[in-house]
Design an enzyme around this catalytic site. Structure first.
Site, short mmCIF file in Angstrom:
data_model
loop_
_atom_site.label_atom_id
_atom_site.label_comp_id
_atom_site.label_asym_id
_atom_site.label_seq_id
_atom_site.Cartn_x
_atom_site.Cartn_y
_atom_site.Cartn_z
CB SER A 82 -0.95 0.01 1.20
OG SER A 82 -1.99 -0.92 1.02
CE LYS A 85 -3.67 0.56 -1.23
NZ LYS A 85 -4.48 0.12 -0.08
CE1 TYR A 207 -4.88 -1.12 -4.83
CE2 TYR A 207 -5.52 -3.41 -4.54
CZ TYR A 207 -5.19 -2.19 -4.00
OH TYR A 207 -5.18 -2.02 -2.64
CE1 TYR A 258 -3.49 -0.21 4.89
CE2 TYR A 258 -2.06 -0.92 6.67
CZ TYR A 258 -2.33 -0.80 5.33
OH TYR A 258 -1.42 -1.26 4.40
CB VAL A 276 0.12 -5.71 4.52
CG1 VAL A 276 -1.10 -4.98 5.05
CG2 VAL A 276 -0.04 -6.06 3.05
#
Length: 322
Positions: A82, A85, A207, A258, A276
């Site tokens: 992530s 992102k 993705y 998160y 992660v």
């Protein structure tokens, strides 16, 4: 004790030994992280990540001029997941401006990163670009704008880090795809509200490919440097306006870890984004960028040692956006 080593950005002269501002601080942190009683558990729902040693630790600091140095496993590539992102959002903002915010919000979610619950209440508009649903919207838009969202993220990481070896790991992407039913559900649900434009299989492939990029702490600390320089890339050109860089940093602070973003802001006090794979990037605007990696995660998906290390950094240095 783990002694810091350093490397200049490609093409620059090596700085003199011991000249680095935070060398003693990160050496002390590395020693403390080695003594942690609980290092957490690697992400077991992605089989390619499940076997990582949770006691591994690396930390890198990149200064605005491109000098980078670190301790421990700071040169060891790991799965960015992530963290990618952040770079996808920056690219989408640079190409699409404020339009990107029509399909994704900027509020903390308070729910797990792959939750379906809020999407139904909020008519297919994800809370922020760093939960999975929001990242899918950003990737959808970036793919539509460029034809290769994952490739553009990889290109940005390669150019800013000076490391042309940064690449995708097909086995990780395949592993995520094999266990990607929840992401598929998120994408299909948003498509039912016309908030996804690409065919869902095409979007998911882009993705998962983006999340499979492998890079080191050194690579990521350098690559995120534009967020400490008000949007300016290493070559002096602007990827983002100063206002847009502020926006990305603000969303990282409030949404980047998160449903533990409040705790991260409380303990660390910096814009940050975790993945992660065990990595976390953090920004000290005008001062430096940081990346830590330790693959043992807490129950919310953040690196146990990584969060602790960043908290110690801001405590020991006094650097915080607060």
């Amino acid at each position: 004790m783990s002694h810091p080593s350093a490397a200049p950005r490609a093409g620059s002269a090596a700085p003199p030994a011991g000249a680095h501002r935070f060398s003693s601080v990160i050496s002390r942190i590395a020693e403390e992280m080695g003594a942690l009683a609980d290092h957490g558990t690697p992400a077991d729902y992605i089989p390619m990540l499940a076997g990582a040693d949770p006691r591994r630790f690396g930390m890198a600091v990149a200064e605005p001029d491109g000098t980078v140095y670190g301790v421990g496993d700071w040169r060891q590539p790991f799965s960015t997941q992530s963290i990618s992102k952040v770079f996808a959002l920056a690219l989408a903002l640079s190409l699409d401006g404020e339009r990107i915010w029509r399909g994704v919000g900027r509020e903390p979610s308070g729910n797990p990163f792959n939750s379906l619950v809020q999407l139904e209440y909020e008519n297919g508009i994800p809370r922020n670009p760093f939960i999975n649903a929001g990242a899918l919207v950003v990737t959808d838009r970036l793919q539509a704008l460029t034809g290769d969202a994952a490739g553009r993220v990889r290109e940005l990481l390669r150019s800013e880090s000076g490391n042309p070896a940064i690449d995708f790991v097909p086995e990780v992407a395949a592993s995520e795809a094999a266990f990607g039913d929840r992401n598929a559900a998120l994408a299909h649900f948003m498509a039912s509200y016309d908030n996804i434009t690409l065919p869902v299989p095409e979007l998911l492939a882009a993705y998962f490919r983006q999340c499979s990029i492998e890079a080191s702490c050194a690579d990521l600390a350098l690559s995120a440097g534009f967020l400490a320089r008000g949007g300016t890339l290493a070559d002096g050109s602007a990827l983002l306006t100063r206002s847009q860089a502020k926006q990305v940093n603000a969303v990282m602070l409030t949404c980047g870890t998160y449903d533990a973003a409040g705790e991260f802001a409380y303990r660390v006090g910096l814009p940050g984004k975790s993945g992660v794979g065990g990595g976390i990037i953090a920004i000290v605007p005008g001062e430096c960028t940081l990346c830590v990696w330790s693959p043992g995660l807490d129950r919310r998906g953040n690196s146990v040692a990584g969060v602790s290390a960043l908290a110690r950094f801001t405590t020991l240095t006094g650097l915080s956006v607060f």
